[in-house]
Design an enzyme around this catalytic site. Structure first.
Site, PDB file in Angstrom:
ATOM      1  N   GLU A  34       1.059  -1.066   0.196  1.00  0.00           N
ATOM      2  CA  GLU A  34      -0.072  -0.057  -0.127  1.00  0.00           C
ATOM      3  C   GLU A  34       0.957   1.433  -0.003  1.00  0.00           C
ATOM      4  OE1 GLU A  34      -2.986   0.748  -0.378  1.00  0.00           O
ATOM      5  OE2 GLU A  34      -3.440   2.484   0.599  1.00  0.00           O
ATOM      6  N   TYR A  35       1.852   1.328   0.712  1.00  0.00           N
ATOM      7  CA  TYR A  35       2.871   2.297   0.830  1.00  0.00           C
ATOM      8  C   TYR A  35       3.322   2.605  -0.650  1.00  0.00           C
ATOM      9  CZ  TYR A  35       6.740   5.017   2.444  1.00  0.00           C
ATOM     10  OH  TYR A  35       7.648   6.124   2.516  1.00  0.00           O
ATOM     11  N   GLU A  60      21.360 -12.617  -5.236  1.00  0.00           N
ATOM     12  CA  GLU A  60      21.258 -12.707  -3.890  1.00  0.00           C
ATOM     13  C   GLU A  60      20.269 -12.635  -3.086  1.00  0.00           C
ATOM     14  OE1 GLU A  60      23.537  -9.084  -2.660  1.00  0.00           O
ATOM     15  OE2 GLU A  60      25.308  -9.778  -3.887  1.00  0.00           O
ATOM     16  N   LYS A 100      17.044 -11.242  -1.172  1.00  0.00           N
ATOM     17  CA  LYS A 100      16.727  -9.785  -0.847  1.00  0.00           C
ATOM     18  C   LYS A 100      16.608  -9.780   0.809  1.00  0.00           C
ATOM     19  CE  LYS A 100      15.068  -5.082  -1.883  1.00  0.00           C
ATOM     20  NZ  LYS A 100      14.572  -4.939  -0.443  1.00  0.00           N
ATOM     21  N   ASP A 103      15.201  -8.890   4.361  1.00  0.00           N
ATOM     22  CA  ASP A 103      14.301  -7.972   4.700  1.00  0.00           C
ATOM     23  C   ASP A 103      14.473  -7.153   6.158  1.00  0.00           C
ATOM     24  OD1 ASP A 103      12.138  -6.330   4.372  1.00  0.00           O
ATOM     25  OD2 ASP A 103      10.543  -7.537   4.703  1.00  0.00           O
ATOM     26  N   GLU A 137      23.100  -6.143   5.684  1.00  0.00           N
ATOM     27  CA  GLU A 137      21.520  -6.024   6.158  1.00  0.00           C
ATOM     28  C   GLU A 137      21.690  -6.626   7.427  1.00  0.00           C
ATOM     29  OE1 GLU A 137      19.918  -4.237   3.917  1.00  0.00           O
ATOM     30  OE2 GLU A 137      17.623  -4.955   4.538  1.00  0.00           O
ATOM     31  N   TYR A 149      26.709  -7.569   1.893  1.00  0.00           N
ATOM     32  CA  TYR A 149      26.711  -7.526   0.642  1.00  0.00           C
ATOM     33  C   TYR A 149      27.381  -6.794  -0.286  1.00  0.00           C
ATOM     34  CZ  TYR A 149      22.715  -4.637   1.653  1.00  0.00           C
ATOM     35  OH  TYR A 149      21.847  -3.472   2.236  1.00  0.00           O
ATOM     36  N   LYS A 187      11.412  -8.301  -6.932  1.00  0.00           N
ATOM     37  CA  LYS A 187      10.461  -8.615  -5.645  1.00  0.00           C
ATOM     38  C   LYS A 187       9.643  -9.686  -5.851  1.00  0.00           C
ATOM     39  CE  LYS A 187      10.059  -5.460  -2.727  1.00  0.00           C
ATOM     40  NZ  LYS A 187      10.019  -4.140  -2.518  1.00  0.00           N
ATOM     41  N   CYS A 232     -27.539 -22.935  15.411  1.00  0.00           N
ATOM     42  CA  CYS A 232     -26.572 -23.446  14.219  1.00  0.00           C
ATOM     43  C   CYS A 232     -27.338 -22.860  12.840  1.00  0.00           C
ATOM     44  CB  CYS A 232     -26.569 -24.778  14.248  1.00  0.00           C
ATOM     45  SG  CYS A 232     -26.047 -25.601  12.770  1.00  0.00           S
ATOM     46  N   CYS A 245     -28.759 -26.297  11.098  1.00  0.00           N
ATOM     47  CA  CYS A 245     -29.713 -27.350  11.669  1.00  0.00           C
ATOM     48  C   CYS A 245     -30.594 -26.540  12.674  1.00  0.00           C
ATOM     49  CB  CYS A 245     -29.146 -28.696  11.975  1.00  0.00           C
ATOM     50  SG  CYS A 245     -28.428 -28.381  13.651  1.00  0.00           S
ATOM     51  N   CYS A 262     -22.224 -26.459  17.630  1.00  0.00           N
ATOM     52  CA  CYS A 262     -23.848 -26.709  17.478  1.00  0.00           C
ATOM     53  C   CYS A 262     -24.004 -28.127  18.223  1.00  0.00           C
ATOM     54  CB  CYS A 262     -23.954 -27.302  15.856  1.00  0.00           C
ATOM     55  SG  CYS A 262     -25.288 -27.938  15.565  1.00  0.00           S
ATOM     56  N   CYS A 282     -27.150 -32.848  12.651  1.00  0.00           N
ATOM     57  CA  CYS A 282     -27.062 -31.447  11.847  1.00  0.00           C
ATOM     58  C   CYS A 282     -26.381 -31.870  10.586  1.00  0.00           C
ATOM     59  CB  CYS A 282     -25.800 -30.651  12.603  1.00  0.00           C
ATOM     60  SG  CYS A 282     -25.260 -29.384  11.689  1.00  0.00           S
TER      61      CYS A 282
HETATM   62  C1  9MJ Z   1      19.503  -6.914   0.455  1.00  0.00           C
HETATM   63  N1  9MJ Z   1      18.613  -6.161   1.275  1.00  0.00           N
HETATM   64  O1  9MJ Z   1      19.553  -7.864   0.866  1.00  0.00           O
HETATM   65  C2  9MJ Z   1      21.380  -4.912  -1.412  1.00  0.00           C
HETATM   66  N2  9MJ Z   1      20.425  -6.264  -0.459  1.00  0.00           N
HETATM   67  O2  9MJ Z   1      22.924  -3.808  -2.957  1.00  0.00           O
HETATM   68  C3  9MJ Z   1      21.449  -7.010  -1.034  1.00  0.00           C
HETATM   69  N3  9MJ Z   1      20.496  -4.954  -0.790  1.00  0.00           N
HETATM   70  C4  9MJ Z   1      21.874  -3.811  -2.053  1.00  0.00           C
HETATM   71  N4  9MJ Z   1      22.090  -5.951  -1.893  1.00  0.00           N
HETATM   72  C5  9MJ Z   1      23.185  -2.214  -3.214  1.00  0.00           C
HETATM   73  N5  9MJ Z   1      21.614  -8.328  -1.159  1.00  0.00           N
HETATM   74  C6  9MJ Z   1      22.246  -1.592  -2.453  1.00  0.00           C
HETATM   75  C7  9MJ Z   1      21.483  -2.359  -1.625  1.00  0.00           C
END
Ligand code: 9MJ
Length: 670
Positions: free
Chosen positions: A35-36, A114, A116, A118, A173, A225, A314, A408, A411, A426, A432
Site C-alpha cells: 500500500e505504501y 542474492e 533480498k 528484509d 543488512e 553484500y 521482488k 446453528c 440445523c 452446534c 446436523c
Molecule cells: C539486501 N537487502 O539483501 C543490497 N540487499 O545492494 C542485497 N541489498 C543492496 N544487496 C546495493 N542483497 C544496495 C542495496
C-alpha cells in the site's frame, strides 16, 4: 492544473509522512508495504506530470529513513544506495536488455544473485581491522550512529582476520531470524506487551535502543553484500569474488548467493528461492541481481539513488489491504463453529484471495474487527490467508459488530460454548447436516478409508439426494441411483463402487481414525490399535486404561469413552462390520522390533516406490513418530525427489537426511 490535483498531492504527502513516521520512528507500521509503495508511486507520477508541485519536503525527495535526533549523525564515507525494483520476469528481461544496449554488447551478462534480506541496511567502518563505527542508512548520506548496538551482534567481528585493508567500509543488512522473532513476540504476548509487526521492525526496534543490553538479547544477525570503500588493498574484479574476500576477513555472507551465467539463470534462481522461501531461517522479500563484472558496473554507473547495474526482483506482496464484506459461520465435523471472513477479492501472495479464516470468537475480539472494516490480509506460502490487523481509522460509520449466532446456521440446534474455551459448538450432533456431511467426508478421506472418487462434492450430492445418511449407507449405494446423478457416467459410477468395495479391506488404525472421534488423529488411532489390539478392547476401555496409553490425556480419553458409550455410534460400527469392513489382526511388535522408537521423522519430496502415506505407516510401525515440519527435535528427514524447503532446513540444522533407497533398506519387509 486543477486544485483537486493539488489536494490529491497534499493528501498523498501527508499520508506517506504519517506512514514514514510510524515505520521509521515508532517501528510500528500500520499499512502493508504494498500500500505504501502504491501511494509513493502515485505521488511520483503526479509530481512527474506536474513538476511545479514538487516541494523540498516531499517524501519523494529523500532516500529511505527519517533521522531521529536520539542518535549521533554519521556522514557516510560514500553514499549508501538503494535498489530499483522489478515485479515481473518480463521487466527483469527488459532491464537486462537495457544493460546490453548501454554496454553495446550482445553477449550474455553474468550476474551475482542474492536473496533480498528484509532487514535494515547498515554500514560498518573498520580501521586497521578494528570496528570503529556502525551507522544506519538514514537518508543515504547521513545515518545514525548505532555502534553500541551493532557491537552486540554475535556474528559481527570486532576485529577482522587475515590480510584486511587499512580502511574498510562494508555494507550489509541486519535482520532478525524468524526463530528469534517468534520468540520475542511470544514473550511480549505473555507479558501483555506490544508485539512487533514483522522481523524487520523487530530488528529496527532493537537497533534503536539506547541501552545495548536490550539489542544484545535480541539475537540479531547480519549478512554483508557490498563494499563502500576499501583502502590499501587490491580488490578482485568481480562482485562475487569481492564477497568471498569479505568472507575471508571474517564477515558473514549469505550462503544462498550464487553466480548466474545469464538472465535465464537469474530467473531460475528467483524461482528456486521463491519455492524455498518458507524454509529459509530469515525473511526475504525478493532477490537481487548484480552485474558481476566490476568493469561493467563502472561502465553502467549510477542513477540518482541507485546503481544502474543492480535490480531487486521482488516477490508478490504477502500482505495487502482489503475490505471485510461479511462473516459466515461454518460448522465442522465435530460441530465447532468457525467464523470465516468474506473479503473483497485481493491479489496477495501470488493468488487472488476472497476468504480468510478467523479461527474463533476470541480471535475476532483480539483483532477488534467489524464487518465493513479495512483489514490487512496476509498469505504466506501455502498457509491459509489470515487477517493480521484492522486499520481502525478507515472504519465506516455503518460497520457492524460480529456476533456468534445463538442457533446453528445449518440445523438450528442451540449453539453452546465450551467451558473455558474459545470454541462454540452446534449441539445437534449427527442431526446436523453439516456435521453429518463432514463426518462422511472424513470417513472417505485418503488417510481414513481412502475411498478414491468419493470426494467432498459427491458426498454433498449423495447427502442432499438422501442416498446417504450414515457412513454405512456408502456400502449400500445402488448402482442405478449413482448413475442417475448429474455428471456421473457409468464408468465413473463403477469406479466409485469399486473403490468403495476395496475400502472394506482396511487396517484397525485407519478404521479408528475414520470414525472421527474428537481429537483422535492418526497417531492416537495407531497408538490405540497397537496397545489394545481389537476394536472391542478399545470400545470397552475405561478412562484409566486409555490414560495409560502414550500421548492420551484426560480430555482425549474422555472423548473416546463417550464416543463408544453412544448407542448410535456402536450401531454404526456393528453395521460397518456386518457389511464387510474388516482388517487384519494387529501384529504385536516387541520393543526390539521397533528400532525407531522415540525418534521423530519427517517425510518430504516425491517417493517413487511407495506413497508418502505408506512410508508414514511403515515408520509408525517401526515405532517412529512422523511429524509434518522439520525442527531441532527431528531425528531423520526422509527426502524424496524435488525436496525443497524442508531439506534446506534439515541441512541447516545438521539433521540426518536419507533418500528413498536408504529408507527401503531399513524396512524389514518391503
Ligand atoms: C539486501 N537487502 O539483501 C543490497 N540487499 O545492494 C542485497 N541489498 C543492496 N544487496 C546495493 N542483497 C544496495 C542495496
Amino acid at each position: 492544473m486543477s486544485s483537486s490535483i493539488e489536494n490529491k498531492v497534499n493528501s498523498l504527502k501527508s499520508a506517506i509522512e504519517d506512514y514514514n513516521y510510524q515505520y521509521y520512528v515508532l517501528d510500528a507500521p500500520t499499512v502493508p508495504d504494498a500500500e505504501y509503495d502504491r501511494l509513493m508511486k502515485e505521488l511520483i507520477e503526479l509530481e512527474t506530470t506536474y513538476p511545479e508541485l514538487i516541494s523540498k519536503d516531499s517524501p519523494t525527495q529523500k532516500v529511505g529513513g527519517k533521522l531521529d535526533s536520539t542518535f549521533q549523525p554519521i556522514i557516510h564515507l560514500t553514499p549508501m544506495l538503494s535498489l530499483d525494483n522489478v515485479f515481473s520476469s518480463d521487466d527483469f528481461l527488459a532491464f537486462d536488455k537495457r544493460l546490453k544496449n548501454r554496454l553495446e554488447r550482445d553477449e550474455k551478462i553474468e550476474f551475482t544473485c542474492e536473496p533480498k534480506l528484509d532487514g535494515l541496511a547498515i554500514s560498518i567502518v573498520y580501521r586497521n581491522g578494528i570496528l570503529e563505527f556502525a551507522a544506519t542508512r538514514g537518508d543515504g548520506k547521513v545515518g545514525e550512529d548505532v555502534t553500541h548496538n551493532i557491537r552486540t551482534i554475535a556474528s559481527i567481528p570486532l576485529k577482522l582476520r587475515g590480510n584486511f585493508p587499512s580502511l574498510l567500509d562494508v555494507r550489509g543488512e541486519v535482520f532478525m531470524p524468524k526463530s528469534a522473532f517468534e520468540k520475542i513476540n511470544k514473550d511480549a504476548l505473555e507479558k501483555g506487551e506490544k508485539v512487533f509487526a514483522n522481523p524487520r521492525n523487530a530488528a529496527a526496534g532493537s537497533l534503536r535502543q539506547l541501552d545495548p543490553s536490550i539489542a544484545a538479547k535480541r539475537q540479531l544477525a547480519v549478512y554483508f553484500y557490498s563494499i563502500g570503500s576499501a583502502e590499501s588493498v587490491e580488490l578482485p574484479n568481480n562482485h562475487y569474488q569481492r564477497l568471498m574476500q569479505l568472507k575471508s576477513w571474517g564477515l558473514p555472507i549469505c550462503p544462498e548467493i550464487k553466480v548466474a551465467a545469464d538472465e535465464s539463470e537469474c530467473l531460475s534462481y528467483y524461482q528456486r528461492i521463491l519455492q524455498n522461501r518458507e524454509g529459509l531461517p530469515y525473511e526475504i522479500d525478493g532477490v537481487v541481481y548484480k552485474v558481476n563484472s566490476v568493469e561493467q558496473q563502472q561502465l553502467l554507473g549510477y542513477v540518482a539513488k541507485a546503481p544502474r547495474w543492480a535490480i531487486a526482483h521482488k516477490f508478490p506482496a504477502q500482505e495487502e489491504l482489503t475490505k471485510l464484506i461479511a462473516v459466515d459461520f461454518q460448522v465442522g465435523r465435530t460441530g465447532a463453529i468457525t467464523p470465516v471472513a468474506r473479503l473483497e477479492p485481493v491479489f496477495v501472495g501470488g493468488v487472488t484471495v476472497s476468504n480468510a479464516t478467523l479461527h474463533n470468537m476470541d480471535e475476532i475480539d483480539r483483532l477488534g474487527v467489524q464487518v465493513g472494516d479495512t483489514v490487512i490480509i496476509r498469505r504466506a506460502g501455502d498457509v491459509i490467508p489470515q487477517i493480521v490487523s484492522v486499520i481502525e481509522n478507515k472504519r465506516p460509520a455503518n460497520a457492524l459488530k460480529i456476533e456468534i449466532p445463538t442457533v446453528c446456521p445449518v440445523c438450528s440446534s442451540d449453539v453452546e460454548r465450551e467451558t473455558d474455551q474459545a470454541i462454540y459448538r452446534c449441539s445437534g450432533g449427527l442431526v446436523c447436516d453439516a456435521q453429518k456431511k463432514q463426518s462422511i467426508k472424513h470417513y472417505a478421506s485418503r488417510k481414513a478409508m481412502d475411498i478414491e472418487g468419493l470426494g467432498d462434492k459427491l458426498v454433498d450430492i449423495l447427502c442432499d439426494e438422501k442416498l446417504v445418511d450414515t457412513v454405512v449407507d456408502i456400502y449400500r449405494l445402488p448402482r442405478e441411483s449413482l448413475i442417475k446423478l448429474e455428471r456421473m457416467a457409468e464408468k465413473s459410477a463403477d469406479n466409485v463402487l469399486a473403490a468403495i468395495e476395496k475400502s472394506k479391506s482396511t487396517t484397525l488404525p485407519k478404521f479408528i481414525y475414520a470414525l472421527g472421534i474428537r481429537e483422535v488423529g492418526e497417531v492416537t488411532a495407531t497408538n490405540l490399535a497397537n496397545k489394545l489390539l481389537t476394536i472391542e478392547a478399545i470400545a470397552n476401555a475405561s478412562q484409566a486404561d486409555l490414560e495409560a496409553i502414550k500421548d492420551i490425556g484426560e480430555v482425549v480419553a474422555h472423548h473416546i469413552v463417550s464416543f463408544f458409550s453412544n448407542e448410535y455410534n456402536k450401531n454404526v460400527i456393528n453395521e460397518l462390520i456386518s457389511v464387510g469392513v474388516h482388517w487384519p489382526e494387529i501384529e504385536v511388535l516387541s520393543e526390539s522390533e521397533q528400532p525407531l522408537l522415540g525418534q521423530t521423522w519427517v517425510i518430504t519430496g516425491t517417493l517413487s516406490q511407495m506413497s508418502r502415506n505408506e512410508a508414514k505407516q511403515q515408520l509408525m510401525k517401526l515405532g517412529a513418530k512422523v511429524s509434518g515440519s522439520v525442527s531441532s527435535k527431528t531425528h531423520t528427514l526422509l527426502a524424496g525427489e524435488s525436496a525443497g524447503s524442508k531439506l534446506t532446513k534439515a541441512n541447516d540444522l545438521g539433521i540426518k537426511v536419507i533418500d528413498e533407497e536408504a529408507f527401503i533398506q531399513l524396512l524389514p519387509s518391503f
